[in-house]
Scaffold this motif. Structure first.
Motif, PDB file in Angstrom:
ATOM      1  N   LEU A 303      -2.119  -9.276  -7.130  1.00  0.00           N
ATOM      2  CA  LEU A 303      -0.805  -9.826  -6.834  1.00  0.00           C
ATOM      3  C   LEU A 303      -0.565 -10.979  -7.805  1.00  0.00           C
ATOM      4  CD1 LEU A 303      -1.798  -8.460  -4.077  1.00  0.00           C
ATOM      5  CD2 LEU A 303      -0.102  -9.927  -2.976  1.00  0.00           C
ATOM      6  N   HIS A 304       0.373 -10.795  -8.711  1.00  0.00           N
ATOM      7  CA  HIS A 304       0.654 -11.817  -9.708  1.00  0.00           C
ATOM      8  C   HIS A 304       1.469 -12.947  -9.066  1.00  0.00           C
ATOM      9  CE1 HIS A 304      -1.083  -8.917 -12.334  1.00  0.00           C
ATOM     10  NE2 HIS A 304      -0.072  -8.059 -12.237  1.00  0.00           N
ATOM     11  N   PRO A 305       1.547 -14.113  -9.708  1.00  0.00           N
ATOM     12  CA  PRO A 305       2.240 -15.253  -9.086  1.00  0.00           C
ATOM     13  C   PRO A 305       3.615 -14.884  -8.530  1.00  0.00           C
ATOM     14  CG  PRO A 305       1.099 -15.995 -11.043  1.00  0.00           C
ATOM     15  CD  PRO A 305       0.929 -14.499 -10.995  1.00  0.00           C
ATOM     16  N   GLY A 306       3.807 -15.243  -7.269  1.00  0.00           N
ATOM     17  CA  GLY A 306       5.059 -14.957  -6.575  1.00  0.00           C
ATOM     18  C   GLY A 306       5.099 -13.634  -5.854  1.00  0.00           C
ATOM     19  N   ALA A 307       4.039 -12.820  -5.988  1.00  0.00           N
ATOM     20  CA  ALA A 307       4.046 -11.484  -5.378  1.00  0.00           C
ATOM     21  C   ALA A 307       3.594 -11.550  -3.917  1.00  0.00           C
ATOM     22  CB  ALA A 307       3.157 -10.531  -6.160  1.00  0.00           C
ATOM     23  N   THR A 308       4.062 -10.591  -3.144  1.00  0.00           N
ATOM     24  CA  THR A 308       3.674 -10.491  -1.735  1.00  0.00           C
ATOM     25  C   THR A 308       3.466  -9.037  -1.341  1.00  0.00           C
ATOM     26  OG1 THR A 308       5.933 -10.260  -0.863  1.00  0.00           O
ATOM     27  CG2 THR A 308       5.115 -12.490  -1.165  1.00  0.00           C
ATOM     28  N   ILE A 309       2.668  -8.842  -0.302  1.00  0.00           N
ATOM     29  CA  ILE A 309       2.657  -7.589   0.455  1.00  0.00           C
ATOM     30  C   ILE A 309       3.541  -7.851   1.664  1.00  0.00           C
ATOM     31  CG2 ILE A 309       1.269  -5.977   1.808  1.00  0.00           C
ATOM     32  CD1 ILE A 309      -1.073  -6.595  -0.035  1.00  0.00           C
ATOM     33  N   GLY A 310       4.632  -7.111   1.782  1.00  0.00           N
ATOM     34  CA  GLY A 310       5.626  -7.390   2.806  1.00  0.00           C
ATOM     35  C   GLY A 310       5.096  -7.199   4.215  1.00  0.00           C
ATOM     36  N   ALA A 311       5.723  -7.874   5.161  1.00  0.00           N
ATOM     37  CA  ALA A 311       5.336  -7.757   6.567  1.00  0.00           C
ATOM     38  C   ALA A 311       5.525  -6.325   7.037  1.00  0.00           C
ATOM     39  CB  ALA A 311       6.167  -8.711   7.419  1.00  0.00           C
ATOM     40  N   HIS A 312       4.506  -5.777   7.713  1.00  0.00           N
ATOM     41  CA  HIS A 312       4.570  -4.416   8.221  1.00  0.00           C
ATOM     42  C   HIS A 312       3.570  -4.237   9.348  1.00  0.00           C
ATOM     43  CE1 HIS A 312       1.295  -4.392   5.278  1.00  0.00           C
ATOM     44  NE2 HIS A 312       0.796  -3.333   5.912  1.00  0.00           N
ATOM     45  N   VAL A 313       3.781  -3.191  10.134  1.00  0.00           N
ATOM     46  CA  VAL A 313       2.873  -2.852  11.232  1.00  0.00           C
ATOM     47  C   VAL A 313       1.934  -1.762  10.754  1.00  0.00           C
ATOM     48  CG1 VAL A 313       2.693  -1.942  13.579  1.00  0.00           C
ATOM     49  CG2 VAL A 313       4.567  -3.509  12.978  1.00  0.00           C
ATOM     50  N   ASN A 314       0.641  -1.953  10.944  1.00  0.00           N
ATOM     51  CA  ASN A 314      -0.353  -0.994  10.465  1.00  0.00           C
ATOM     52  C   ASN A 314      -0.254   0.345  11.196  1.00  0.00           C
ATOM     53  OD1 ASN A 314      -1.432  -2.793   8.699  1.00  0.00           O
ATOM     54  ND2 ASN A 314      -3.520  -2.661   9.472  1.00  0.00           N
ATOM     55  N   ASP A 315      -0.389   1.437  10.452  1.00  0.00           N
ATOM     56  CA  ASP A 315      -0.521   2.764  11.044  1.00  0.00           C
ATOM     57  C   ASP A 315      -1.969   3.251  10.967  1.00  0.00           C
ATOM     58  OD1 ASP A 315      -0.738   3.197   8.329  1.00  0.00           O
ATOM     59  OD2 ASP A 315       0.824   4.728   8.221  1.00  0.00           O
ATOM     60  N   LYS A 316      -2.895   2.323  10.703  1.00  0.00           N
ATOM     61  CA  LYS A 316      -4.309   2.659  10.552  1.00  0.00           C
ATOM     62  C   LYS A 316      -5.104   1.356  10.572  1.00  0.00           C
ATOM     63  CE  LYS A 316      -3.487   2.415   5.598  1.00  0.00           C
ATOM     64  NZ  LYS A 316      -2.087   2.018   5.835  1.00  0.00           N
ATOM     65  N   ASP A 317      -6.428   1.445  10.738  1.00  0.00           N
ATOM     66  CA  ASP A 317      -7.316   0.308  10.502  1.00  0.00           C
ATOM     67  C   ASP A 317      -7.483   0.141   8.990  1.00  0.00           C
ATOM     68  OD1 ASP A 317      -7.680  -0.003  13.232  1.00  0.00           O
ATOM     69  OD2 ASP A 317      -9.552   1.131  13.278  1.00  0.00           O
ATOM     70  N   GLU A 318      -7.525  -1.112   8.550  1.00  0.00           N
ATOM     71  CA  GLU A 318      -7.546  -1.370   7.102  1.00  0.00           C
ATOM     72  C   GLU A 318      -8.332  -2.644   6.821  1.00  0.00           C
ATOM     73  OE1 GLU A 318      -4.081  -0.926   3.752  1.00  0.00           O
ATOM     74  OE2 GLU A 318      -3.617  -2.142   5.506  1.00  0.00           O
ATOM     75  N   ILE A 319      -9.060  -2.664   5.695  1.00  0.00           N
ATOM     76  CA  ILE A 319      -9.827  -3.836   5.277  1.00  0.00           C
ATOM     77  C   ILE A 319      -9.290  -4.341   3.941  1.00  0.00           C
ATOM     78  CG2 ILE A 319     -12.089  -4.668   4.534  1.00  0.00           C
ATOM     79  CD1 ILE A 319     -13.337  -2.604   6.427  1.00  0.00           C
ATOM     80  N   TYR A 320      -9.051  -5.655   3.871  1.00  0.00           N
ATOM     81  CA  TYR A 320      -8.788  -6.333   2.598  1.00  0.00           C
ATOM     82  C   TYR A 320     -10.015  -7.199   2.287  1.00  0.00           C
ATOM     83  CZ  TYR A 320      -3.680  -5.545   3.071  1.00  0.00           C
ATOM     84  OH  TYR A 320      -2.438  -5.006   3.202  1.00  0.00           O
ATOM     85  N   TYR A 321     -10.452  -7.192   1.046  1.00  0.00           N
ATOM     86  CA  TYR A 321     -11.507  -8.101   0.597  1.00  0.00           C
ATOM     87  C   TYR A 321     -10.973  -8.856  -0.611  1.00  0.00           C
ATOM     88  CZ  TYR A 321     -15.874 -10.015  -1.105  1.00  0.00           C
ATOM     89  OH  TYR A 321     -16.853 -10.875  -1.517  1.00  0.00           O
ATOM     90  N   VAL A 322     -10.988 -10.198  -0.530  1.00  0.00           N
ATOM     91  CA  VAL A 322     -10.421 -11.022  -1.591  1.00  0.00           C
ATOM     92  C   VAL A 322     -11.473 -11.241  -2.673  1.00  0.00           C
ATOM     93  CG1 VAL A 322      -9.321 -13.215  -2.174  1.00  0.00           C
ATOM     94  CG2 VAL A 322      -8.937 -12.191   0.091  1.00  0.00           C
ATOM     95  N   LEU A 323     -11.176 -10.764  -3.880  1.00  0.00           N
ATOM     96  CA  LEU A 323     -12.084 -10.929  -5.017  1.00  0.00           C
ATOM     97  C   LEU A 323     -11.891 -12.275  -5.698  1.00  0.00           C
ATOM     98  CD1 LEU A 323     -11.757  -7.397  -6.647  1.00  0.00           C
ATOM     99  CD2 LEU A 323     -13.785  -8.316  -5.533  1.00  0.00           C
ATOM    100  N   SER A 324     -10.621 -12.665  -5.874  1.00  0.00           N
ATOM    101  CA  SER A 324     -10.345 -13.926  -6.557  1.00  0.00           C
ATOM    102  C   SER A 324      -8.935 -14.376  -6.217  1.00  0.00           C
ATOM    103  CB  SER A 324     -10.498 -13.773  -8.078  1.00  0.00           C
ATOM    104  OG  SER A 324      -9.581 -12.825  -8.580  1.00  0.00           O
TER     105      SER A 324
END
Length: 375
Positions: A303-324
């Motif tokens: 996600l470059h500066p100013g980018a977002t993942i918009g608000a949403h309701v999950n249709d599945k279980d999901e994992i995010y892992y922050v690298l940097s």
């Protein structure tokens, strides 16, 4: 006078011929229903509704007019004017097949929801009344089963709605196709794994949908509709077919399992806007997107500066892992900052959003099981 007599004879002959053509008009089968029956363009292949395959099981010369619409309930199909399109064509000798139930139970959507014991049959009765007014034959169809297993047990996802259709058909003496029962029998017979190819489980398209059908599933369900209709009305314009004949329809062989592979992220980097209507620009790395034979999805996204993942309701279980980088996570209304080394588990049904903060890209891995996605 002789000329005038000849003209009268010619006119009488034309009237007789016109009447004969009208009398020979083929029986037309109209379908009112939802996405499980509706038609789809070739671009949605292999997804098909059972209405697209019904012609295979009808008598010669019978026409299918498939008016089914995705996302509709018995109520919204009427209130949005789709039944008017059928009313404009329906006539004496025609048949009106009516199948709803998948969307009628969505209590969270008042435009589609109907309480099952009173409101739902009242809406269905509108279809029955229309058919009778036009001299057509109404046929009620209980909703086709979803492919939802808990271990070896098939779950009933329609609750009281099929029974409401059965009771209405019995009370009004309307032919009933109990598709809920016949499709559940078929799914139990096949089991979880062997029934999957009949539904929209398409690894190449990253789809795992247990409501909608592949071409083979649409054909098999259309066969069950025809078999149930013939059992309810031996005079129906249907070919001789029984449920056991339907069960012999084979699904296509699954695609071959792709081999082990090494992928370089530089070769698959793709510039995309923020997912889920998010802001800004991101770079996506869809690792193994073309691989077949497993359901694990593994992605990287910057996600470059100013980018977002918009608000949403999950249709599945999901994992995010922050690298940097750093981000602001909103999870079920609560916001907190996340950074390198943080792992985030978001469960199916939860809402979340993620916003890049600071000057450095926010880089994350995303992992989920495609088979767990809800349609």
């Amino acid at each position: 006078m002789a000329h005038r007599f000849k003209l009268l004879l010619a006119y009488a002959g034309l009237c007789i011929a016109t009447a004969a053509v009208g009398a020979e008009r083929p029986v037309r089968v109209f379908i009112a229903g939802d996405s499980t029956a509706s038609a789809y363009p070739a671009t949605r292949a292999p997804r098909e509704g059972w209405g697209m395959q019904l012609h295979r099981y009808l008598a010669d010369g019978v026409e299918v007019r498939n008016h089914a619409q995705s996302g509709r309930s018995a109520r919204s199909f009427i209130e949005q004017g789709w039944l008017d399109g059928i009313a404009n064509e329906l006539g004496a000798g025609d048949v009106l097949l009516v199948q709803f139930g998948h969307n009628d139970a969505k209590v969270e959507d008042p435009a589609r929801y109907s309480e099952p014991m009173a409101a739902y049959p009242r809406w269905l009765m509108r279809y029955v009344d229309l058919a009778r007014e036009r001299g057509a034959t109404p046929v009620l169809v209980t909703p086709v089963a979803r492919r939802k297993f808990d271990g070896n047990q098939l779950l009933d996802t329609h609750g009281p709605y099929p029974q409401a259709v059965r009771e209405l058909a019995r009370r009004e003496r309307v032919p009933l196709v109990d598709l809920a029962a016949s499709s559940m029998d078929w799914l139990r017979l096949l089991g979880d794994a062997d029934s999957r190819p009949y539904f929209m489980h398409v690894p190449a398209q990253k789809q795992a949908d247990d409501t909608h059908f592949s071409a083979a599933g649409a054909q098999l369900v259309a066969c069950l509709v025809a078999a149930g209709w013939r059992a309810a009305d031996p005079g129906a314009p249907v070919r001789a077919v029984a449920p056991q004949d339907c069960h012999r329809i084979a699904a296509p062989a699954p695609p071959p399992v792709s081999p082990s592979v090494v992928v370089a992220e530089r070769d698959i980097a793709t510039t995309q806007p923020g997912p889920h209507d998010g802001a800004g620009t991101t770079t996506a790395y869809p690792f193994f997107a073309d691989a077949t034979g497993f359901d694990l999805v593994f992605r990287k996204r910057a996600l470059h500066p100013g980018a977002t993942i918009g608000a949403h309701v999950n249709d599945k279980d999901e994992i995010y892992y922050v690298l940097s980088g750093r981000g602001a996570l909103t999870l079920n209304g609560q916001e907190r900052e996340v950074g390198a080394g943080d792992a985030i588990l978001t469960r199916s049904g939860d809402s979340h959003a993620l916003r890049q903060i600071g000057d450095e890209d926010l880089v994350i891995f995303i992992v989920f099981d495609e088979a767990s996605r809800k349609p």
